[in-house]
Design an enzyme around this catalytic site. Structure first.
Site, mmCIF file in Angstrom:
data_model
loop_
_atom_site.group_PDB
_atom_site.id
_atom_site.type_symbol
_atom_site.label_atom_id
_atom_site.label_comp_id
_atom_site.label_asym_id
_atom_site.label_seq_id
_atom_site.Cartn_x
_atom_site.Cartn_y
_atom_site.Cartn_z
ATOM 1 N N GLY A 13 0.742 -1.294 -0.079
ATOM 2 C CA GLY A 13 0.086 0.501 -0.021
ATOM 3 C C GLY A 13 1.026 1.188 0.332
ATOM 4 O O GLY A 13 0.264 2.264 0.708
ATOM 5 N N SER A 15 1.717 3.075 -2.624
ATOM 6 C CA SER A 15 1.541 4.156 -3.896
ATOM 7 C C SER A 15 0.913 5.646 -3.114
ATOM 8 O O SER A 15 1.413 6.549 -3.764
ATOM 9 C CB SER A 15 0.437 3.235 -4.638
ATOM 10 N N SER A 16 0.185 5.623 -1.806
ATOM 11 C CA SER A 16 -0.080 7.246 -1.482
ATOM 12 C C SER A 16 -0.145 7.192 0.562
ATOM 13 O O SER A 16 -0.122 5.769 1.146
ATOM 14 C CB SER A 16 -2.087 6.958 -1.650
ATOM 15 N N GLY A 17 -0.496 7.902 0.703
ATOM 16 C CA GLY A 17 -0.986 8.387 2.529
ATOM 17 C C GLY A 17 0.086 8.043 3.199
ATOM 18 O O GLY A 17 1.105 7.782 3.500
ATOM 19 N N ASP A 54 -1.501 -6.948 -5.957
ATOM 20 C CA ASP A 54 -2.575 -7.157 -5.519
ATOM 21 C C ASP A 54 -2.904 -8.310 -3.990
ATOM 22 O O ASP A 54 -2.425 -9.058 -4.452
ATOM 23 C CB ASP A 54 -3.882 -7.887 -6.448
ATOM 24 N N ALA A 148 -14.017 -4.525 13.112
ATOM 25 C CA ALA A 148 -13.075 -6.000 13.582
ATOM 26 C C ALA A 148 -12.025 -6.447 12.805
ATOM 27 O O ALA A 148 -11.407 -7.063 13.038
ATOM 28 C CB ALA A 148 -14.500 -6.838 12.347
ATOM 29 N N LYS A 150 -9.719 -4.805 12.362
ATOM 30 C CA LYS A 150 -8.265 -3.880 13.143
ATOM 31 C C LYS A 150 -8.318 -4.760 13.662
ATOM 32 O O LYS A 150 -7.370 -5.297 15.038
ATOM 33 C CB LYS A 150 -8.864 -2.592 13.273
ATOM 34 N N THR A 181 -4.775 12.068 4.752
ATOM 35 C CA THR A 181 -4.609 11.115 3.994
ATOM 36 C C THR A 181 -6.446 11.292 2.970
ATOM 37 O O THR A 181 -6.706 11.587 3.328
ATOM 38 C CB THR A 181 -4.538 9.359 3.926
#
Length: 271
Positions: A13, A15-17, A54, A148, A150, A181
């Protein structure tokens, strides 16, 4: 001044934030960083090699890890950051939608972890940092399914850490609160909405939007990740930012009835 070489890091993950900020912070700290995303950013990140992945697909995960090991020879640090949110009443989502959420947020973490563990075991060392949330600690009305996932990551991570510690591998959690974000803009909507929840869902959406506007910058979370990644004797959990630290403290020490009342007030729910 000599350059510090901390090892090889893989961030999902990225690519951002939070993922992007984390990959950047790790590269600056001396890691050789590989970032993974379903659609890697074309502009790239300084010091970060972006690769497609993915996390819901076994073959895609296997290709990612094989490519990282083929290029770098090892994986010293895994940051499981990829995930999505869902805003709505729990019964407003079909089981298929709930399964999709768990496939990304929980089973995606397990897929990448399982692919990396044999490599870390051969090395005799490794660190896995799983991105949780304060919603892995507390109730979350109209975020029940996301919470749930998390909560599941919390139990999985702490249990896994005990299983792997003798092999030289540690598993730790980072728990952000509201972070500025695009997460809120990308929340999945329930696939079978019910009128009875319209007002509550809309009210919480406003609460979340306001909280995001004053939330922590992603770099604050990245600092917590770096601390979790490099600690010689890591803790199980690293709250990221002032609010996350406060929530963690209150959850442990405030009486249940008082916490329940405060949570309802904070989320705009009737007493």
């Amino acid at each position: 001044m000599s350059t510090i070489h901390r090892g090889v890091a893989l961030v999902t993950g990225a690519s951002s934030g939070i993922g992007r900020a984390t990959a950047t912070a790790l590269a600056k700290a001396g890691y050789r960083v590989f970032g993974a995303s379903r659609r890697p950013s074309l502009d790239g990140l300084a010091g970060v090699t972006m690769l497609p992945c993915d996390v819901t697909d076994d073959a895609s995960v296997s290709r990612l890890v094989a490519e990282v090991v083929g290029e770098a020879g090892r994986v010293d640090l895994l940051i499981n950051n990829a995930g999505i949110g869902l805003l709505g009443g729990a019964e407003e989502s079909s089981i298929a939608q709930a399964q999709r959420l768990f496939d990304i947020n929980v089973f995606g973490v397990m897929r990448v972890t399982n692919a990396v563990l044999p490599i870390m075991r051969r090395q005799g060392s490794g660190r896995i940092v799983n991105m949780s949330s304060v919603l892995g600690l507390i109730p979350a009305p109209f975020n029940a399914l996301y919470a749930a996932t998390k909560h599941a990551i919390e139990g999985y991570s702490e249990s896994l850490d005990h299983e792997l510690r003798a092999q030289g591998i540690r598993v730790v959690l980072v728990e952000p609160a509201y972070t500025r974000t695009s997460f809120e803009d990308n929340l999945v909507k329930p696939d079978q909405t019910l009128d009875i929840y319209d007002a509550g869902r809309a009210s919480l959406s406003v609460v979340m939007r306001k909280a995001m506007e004053t939330g922590d910058m992603p770099e604050i979370v990245a600092e917590a990740v770096l601390k979790a990644a490099t600690a010689v004797r890591p803790r199980h959990r690293y709250p990221a930012g002032k609010m996350a630290g406060q929530v963690s403290f209150l959850r442990r020490f405030v009486p249940e009835s008082a916490f329940d009342k405060s949570l309802r007030k904070q989320n705009g729910l009737p007493a």
